[in-house]
Design an enzyme around this catalytic site. Structure first.
Site, mmCIF file in Angstrom:
data_model
loop_
_atom_site.group_PDB
_atom_site.id
_atom_site.type_symbol
_atom_site.label_atom_id
_atom_site.label_comp_id
_atom_site.label_asym_id
_atom_site.label_seq_id
_atom_site.Cartn_x
_atom_site.Cartn_y
_atom_site.Cartn_z
ATOM 1 C CG ASN A 181 -6.911 10.893 -0.034
ATOM 2 O OD1 ASN A 181 -6.783 11.199 -1.221
ATOM 3 N ND2 ASN A 181 -7.154 9.645 0.365
ATOM 4 C CG ASP A 215 -0.320 0.237 2.518
ATOM 5 O OD1 ASP A 215 0.920 0.389 2.555
ATOM 6 O OD2 ASP A 215 -1.030 0.253 3.531
ATOM 7 C CD GLU A 254 -4.503 3.422 1.973
ATOM 8 O OE1 GLU A 254 -4.132 3.554 3.138
ATOM 9 O OE2 GLU A 254 -5.698 3.547 1.603
#
Length: 338
Positions: free
Chosen positions: A226, A218, A261
């Protein structure tokens, strides 16, 4: 016939007596002899009143000539009459068979495919009645064939529509399958596709004793991306990483988006060491890329190899534990299962 019913004629035997001797003896009769010209027939008789005798003779061919002429004429008449009868019979038979021949020709024409052909009805006799019945039969046959042709045309149109609908349905099914198995953001297989693919690869690994490995990774500190740049930029980061890693793995490997992710790579025919090498290559590739507005991104990777008795769940769990170890040990690194 002789005028005297009592008259009898005997054939004179020239070896015994001549007609003159026979007359003198009071005899009468017939005689026959041959001279240089041929056979001669004759008769001799004694005159009753004066005692004289009469001898009459003539060549046979002259006597029979009228009969032969008559025979020839009769034969000629017979032959001519026979020829006339044969000619009349021929025309009568031809006239009688002409309608049948026409009917036969009509039947052959219809059998050859000329369904518009009909027999001509000239007389209301048996042939005429047969011709009318034949025409009715030909008409019904034409109607039946036309009906079958119309049905075949409708079936062909229906079949064409069905084929078109089937093709359209297959396209829709493929699209639905893609929607069900492809992640719309990164355009790579999703978790559902991973489950189906991994299940099949596990079966092959068990059956053929082939190596199989998983890489679970990930993005490091993705929540910070974000929060700082917004989800739109975060989505661009996910797409960029998916593209970079997709260009790095082999065609036989399957890169999937596991969720958020997180990504999973199924490494077919690859043992643990080979998967570690690939994981390091992926880590370095992602680290060397610069993404607009964000800059450098790193990933943490966990590697696990299939073990006998593994299920999809246990296999993924060991890869996840290795990923957790990579994060715990500082991120931007590769850890293998313990």
């Amino acid at each position: 016939a002789h005028p005297d019913p009592a008259y009898t004629a005997e054939l004179l035997d020239f070896s015994k007596e001549t007609p003159i001797v026979a007359l003198r003896s009071g005899h009468q009769g017939l005689f026959e002899y041959t001279d240089g010209r041929g056979i001669v027939w004759g008769s001799y008789v004694t005159a009753l009143e004066n005692g004289w005798g009469i001898i009459v003779q003539q060549e046979r061919r002259e006597i029979l000539a009228p009969l032969e002429t008559f025979e020839h004429i009769s034969s000629a008449i017979l032959v001519c009459g026979t020829l006339v009868l044969l000619i009349l019979s021929f025309y009568q038979i031809r006239k009688a068979l002409q309608p049948e021949s026409h009917l036969t020709d009509t039947a052959v024409a219809i059998a050859s495919g000329d369904l518009n052909r009909r027999a001509t009805v000239k007389h209301e006799d048996e042939i005429g009645l047969l011709s009318r019945a034949f025409n009715r039969m030909a008409g019904k046959l034409q109607s039946i064939i036309q009906h079958q042709h119309d049905q075949a045309s409708r079936l062909e149109e229906t079949n064409t529509l069905l084929q078109s609908e089937i093709a359209t349905r297959r396209v829709i099914e493929a699209q639905l399958r893609d929607l069900a198995e492809i992640d719309p953001l990164t355009n790579i297989p999703n978790r559902r596709k991973l489950s189906l693919f991994l299940e099949n690869e596990i079966k092959k690994a068990k059956r053929f004793k082939l190596p199989l490995s998983l890489i679970l990774f990930d993005l490091d500190h993705f929540k910070r991306v974000n929060d700082q740049y917004g989800h739109a930029v975060g989505d661009e980061v996910l797409k960029s990483v998916a593209t970079q890693v997709g260009n790095t793995v082999r065609d036989v490997d399957l890169l999937t988006r596991y969720g958020g992710e997180e990504f999973v790579i199924v490494c077919s025919g690859t043992d643990l060491n080979g998967a570690i090498v690939l994981a390091q290559k992926i880590r370095q590739t992602v680290q060397e890329q610069t993404i607009d507005k964000v800059g450098q991104i790193t990933v943490s990777l966990g590697v696990a190899e299939f073990r006998p008795g593994d299920t999809e769940s246990t296999f993924l769990k060991r890869a996840d534990e290795a990923l957790y170890a990579a994060k715990s040990n500082g991120r931007n690194r590769v850890e293998m299962e313990s």
